[in-house]
Write a protein that holds these residues in place. Sequence first.
Motif, PDB file in Angstrom:
ATOM      1  N   ARG A 134       1.593  26.953 -51.237  1.00  0.00           N
ATOM      2  CA  ARG A 134       0.886  28.200 -51.498  1.00  0.00           C
ATOM      3  C   ARG A 134       0.623  28.398 -53.184  1.00  0.00           C
ATOM      4  O   ARG A 134      -0.162  29.346 -53.663  1.00  0.00           O
ATOM      5  CB  ARG A 134       1.280  29.413 -50.962  1.00  0.00           C
ATOM      6  CG  ARG A 134       1.108  29.408 -49.442  1.00  0.00           C
ATOM      7  CD  ARG A 134       1.931  30.649 -48.894  1.00  0.00           C
ATOM      8  NE  ARG A 134       0.934  31.738 -48.780  1.00  0.00           N
ATOM      9  CZ  ARG A 134       1.162  32.981 -48.360  1.00  0.00           C
ATOM     10  NH1 ARG A 134       2.670  33.076 -48.377  1.00  0.00           N
ATOM     11  NH2 ARG A 134       0.488  33.842 -48.523  1.00  0.00           N
ATOM     12  N   GLU A 146      -3.444  28.926 -47.602  1.00  0.00           N
ATOM     13  CA  GLU A 146      -3.638  30.205 -47.357  1.00  0.00           C
ATOM     14  C   GLU A 146      -4.122  30.020 -45.623  1.00  0.00           C
ATOM     15  O   GLU A 146      -3.524  30.759 -44.702  1.00  0.00           O
ATOM     16  CB  GLU A 146      -4.514  31.199 -47.744  1.00  0.00           C
ATOM     17  CG  GLU A 146      -4.153  31.548 -49.280  1.00  0.00           C
ATOM     18  CD  GLU A 146      -2.690  32.072 -49.156  1.00  0.00           C
ATOM     19  OE1 GLU A 146      -2.523  32.817 -48.392  1.00  0.00           O
ATOM     20  OE2 GLU A 146      -1.956  31.786 -50.189  1.00  0.00           O
ATOM     21  N   TYR A 147      -4.919  29.132 -45.411  1.00  0.00           N
ATOM     22  CA  TYR A 147      -5.339  28.765 -44.054  1.00  0.00           C
ATOM     23  C   TYR A 147      -4.151  28.529 -43.253  1.00  0.00           C
ATOM     24  O   TYR A 147      -4.018  28.814 -42.142  1.00  0.00           O
ATOM     25  CB  TYR A 147      -6.306  27.965 -43.873  1.00  0.00           C
ATOM     26  CG  TYR A 147      -6.989  27.371 -42.667  1.00  0.00           C
ATOM     27  CD1 TYR A 147      -7.862  28.167 -42.325  1.00  0.00           C
ATOM     28  CD2 TYR A 147      -6.269  26.406 -41.796  1.00  0.00           C
ATOM     29  CE1 TYR A 147      -8.356  27.643 -40.848  1.00  0.00           C
ATOM     30  CE2 TYR A 147      -6.605  26.124 -40.445  1.00  0.00           C
ATOM     31  CZ  TYR A 147      -7.724  26.809 -40.214  1.00  0.00           C
ATOM     32  OH  TYR A 147      -8.204  26.173 -38.971  1.00  0.00           O
ATOM     33  N   PHE A 149      -0.973  28.837 -43.757  1.00  0.00           N
ATOM     34  CA  PHE A 149      -0.195  29.644 -43.844  1.00  0.00           C
ATOM     35  C   PHE A 149      -0.506  30.751 -42.689  1.00  0.00           C
ATOM     36  O   PHE A 149       0.386  31.078 -41.789  1.00  0.00           O
ATOM     37  CB  PHE A 149      -0.008  30.620 -44.973  1.00  0.00           C
ATOM     38  CG  PHE A 149       1.317  31.607 -45.064  1.00  0.00           C
ATOM     39  CD1 PHE A 149       2.553  31.284 -45.055  1.00  0.00           C
ATOM     40  CD2 PHE A 149       0.826  33.020 -44.956  1.00  0.00           C
ATOM     41  CE1 PHE A 149       3.546  32.252 -45.029  1.00  0.00           C
ATOM     42  CE2 PHE A 149       1.886  33.874 -44.755  1.00  0.00           C
ATOM     43  CZ  PHE A 149       3.319  33.703 -44.901  1.00  0.00           C
ATOM     44  N   GLU A 150      -1.606  31.105 -42.503  1.00  0.00           N
ATOM     45  CA  GLU A 150      -2.178  32.203 -41.574  1.00  0.00           C
ATOM     46  C   GLU A 150      -2.004  31.372 -40.242  1.00  0.00           C
ATOM     47  O   GLU A 150      -1.609  32.171 -39.283  1.00  0.00           O
ATOM     48  CB  GLU A 150      -3.599  32.549 -42.079  1.00  0.00           C
ATOM     49  CG  GLU A 150      -4.327  33.473 -40.918  1.00  0.00           C
ATOM     50  CD  GLU A 150      -4.047  34.891 -41.329  1.00  0.00           C
ATOM     51  OE1 GLU A 150      -3.381  35.094 -42.515  1.00  0.00           O
ATOM     52  OE2 GLU A 150      -4.221  35.636 -40.563  1.00  0.00           O
ATOM     53  N   HIS A 151      -2.517  30.196 -40.110  1.00  0.00           N
ATOM     54  CA  HIS A 151      -2.593  29.715 -38.855  1.00  0.00           C
ATOM     55  C   HIS A 151      -1.548  28.929 -38.140  1.00  0.00           C
ATOM     56  O   HIS A 151      -1.344  28.442 -37.031  1.00  0.00           O
ATOM     57  CB  HIS A 151      -4.020  28.804 -38.834  1.00  0.00           C
ATOM     58  CG  HIS A 151      -5.204  29.516 -38.873  1.00  0.00           C
ATOM     59  ND1 HIS A 151      -5.851  29.871 -40.036  1.00  0.00           N
ATOM     60  CD2 HIS A 151      -5.981  30.064 -37.878  1.00  0.00           C
ATOM     61  CE1 HIS A 151      -7.049  30.721 -39.706  1.00  0.00           C
ATOM     62  NE2 HIS A 151      -7.012  30.808 -38.512  1.00  0.00           N
ATOM     63  N   LYS A 154       2.406  32.237 -40.283  1.00  0.00           N
ATOM     64  CA  LYS A 154       2.770  33.484 -40.248  1.00  0.00           C
ATOM     65  C   LYS A 154       3.259  34.220 -38.992  1.00  0.00           C
ATOM     66  O   LYS A 154       4.169  34.828 -39.114  1.00  0.00           O
ATOM     67  CB  LYS A 154       1.479  34.130 -40.724  1.00  0.00           C
ATOM     68  CG  LYS A 154       1.460  35.653 -41.063  1.00  0.00           C
ATOM     69  CD  LYS A 154       0.128  36.130 -41.503  1.00  0.00           C
ATOM     70  CE  LYS A 154      -0.291  37.730 -41.527  1.00  0.00           C
ATOM     71  NZ  LYS A 154      -1.291  38.022 -41.986  1.00  0.00           N
ATOM     72  N   TYR A 155       2.459  33.905 -37.893  1.00  0.00           N
ATOM     73  CA  TYR A 155       2.650  34.494 -36.821  1.00  0.00           C
ATOM     74  C   TYR A 155       3.917  33.778 -36.012  1.00  0.00           C
ATOM     75  O   TYR A 155       4.725  34.624 -35.329  1.00  0.00           O
ATOM     76  CB  TYR A 155       1.479  34.521 -35.739  1.00  0.00           C
ATOM     77  CG  TYR A 155       0.439  35.579 -36.609  1.00  0.00           C
ATOM     78  CD1 TYR A 155       0.534  36.928 -36.829  1.00  0.00           C
ATOM     79  CD2 TYR A 155      -0.773  34.985 -36.894  1.00  0.00           C
ATOM     80  CE1 TYR A 155      -0.429  37.528 -37.297  1.00  0.00           C
ATOM     81  CE2 TYR A 155      -1.797  35.492 -37.629  1.00  0.00           C
ATOM     82  CZ  TYR A 155      -1.592  36.950 -37.802  1.00  0.00           C
ATOM     83  OH  TYR A 155      -2.608  37.262 -38.458  1.00  0.00           O
ATOM     84  N   THR A 287       0.087  31.483 -32.930  1.00  0.00           N
ATOM     85  CA  THR A 287      -0.939  32.564 -32.800  1.00  0.00           C
ATOM     86  C   THR A 287      -0.074  33.976 -32.777  1.00  0.00           C
ATOM     87  O   THR A 287       1.119  34.134 -32.243  1.00  0.00           O
ATOM     88  CB  THR A 287      -1.684  32.365 -31.447  1.00  0.00           C
ATOM     89  OG1 THR A 287      -0.746  32.164 -30.393  1.00  0.00           O
ATOM     90  CG2 THR A 287      -2.737  31.512 -31.405  1.00  0.00           C
TER      91      THR A 287
END
Length: 387
Positions: A134, A146-147, A149-151, A154-155, A287
């Motif tokens: 990142r 970022e993609y 990290f998000e997918h 993160k969750y 998710t």
Amino acid sequence: MKYDVIIAGAGYAGAVSARCLAEAGKQVLVLEKRDHIGGNAYDAYDDNGVRRHVYGPHLFHTNNGNVVDFLSRFTDWYPYEHRVLGYIEGKTVPIPFNLTSIEKLFDPETADHLKTELIKAYGMERKVPILELRKNEDPAINQLAEYIFEHVFKYYTMKQWGYGAEEIDPAVTARVPVHVSYDDRYFQDAYQMMPKDGYTAMFKCMLDHDGITVVTGCDVMEHIRIDTEQHQVLYDGEAFTGEFIYTGLVDQLLEYRYGDLPYRSLEFDVQEETKGFQPAATVNYPTPAEIHPFTRISDYGMMMESCPEKTASAVEYPYAYSRNGEKGTVPYYPVFTDASKEQYARYAELLKDIPNVHLLGRLAEYRYYNMDSITERALEVCGSLIG
Ligand code: UDP
């Protein structure tokens, strides 16, 4: 007291230590609170012949030949390379996120561009922790980071730890780095295998020694007390001058005097399934919790030498560890934050002047050991005790 050594716990830390010290001629007493040995690596067969990892999947991998040599005295092995897919935007793609994951998620032109930039920046077969990726300022790589990290992170991390991926110790997410490679194995270690008859059988053999007495169903806290005033270990009220190896919760050993240390727990929903019910031994669900309140689903049959027709799935639900609660009553992982590390250090400080107390293992040392690293550590600690 006829024992030279008392060990609390019959998981990796306790069992490896017991064997090592017994072979050096010590009389060793192992007290295990549960009604079985093996710690969280304990496994047992169900009615369909599926070997279930009762406390969640345990995949053995290491680069340490000494650890393999030691454990191989108590088990044969079969080769097993773990593969994980992650459920991302309705597709299942390799985890750790790699070049194939990019191909599966982006159109061919974008995928080619992203792969070229990644390879140019890091080189093939390189592993890059997501928090490092990142920081890359190249626009294409940064957008990809970022993609991912998000997918991916993160969750999943929020579900797993109850903390964001930027709040928890960076070493945690670095365990599953982005891999600039087409190698879709979860681990790249030189040795990847499973004990032929399971972990429990391996532990049984390890603990089978004339110098070792194992008592299961015995809570060490009913016998041992640490007297921090007189710097001694008391066993049923009498001073115990032999070695005391403790592999349980350090806050419990010291009567929670600085409060409960945070540990993370898991609950498993285990169901009978038909072979091939999912496309990999483990499928991760990175998710949001509102969509999938669990982190991953594993197929225990696929982790065997050959998968039985009727297999078993295990869905993992993370919880905060609670010693008195209804859920999350088994501590699995230390939760590393600045505050928890400081709290642990205060507990450890209380023991530093009691030289016959040895903290060992994930819970007692508050460290994220893998099976091989705790075996190595136990051999090292016992080696120095034997001198
Ligand atoms: N992780 C993640 N998404 C994944 C896999 C892992 O965010 O799909 C992060 C998460 O924080 C997790 C950590 O990486 O706790 C380490 O994962 P690993 O599979 O090593 O956990 P373990 O098998 O020890 O439970």
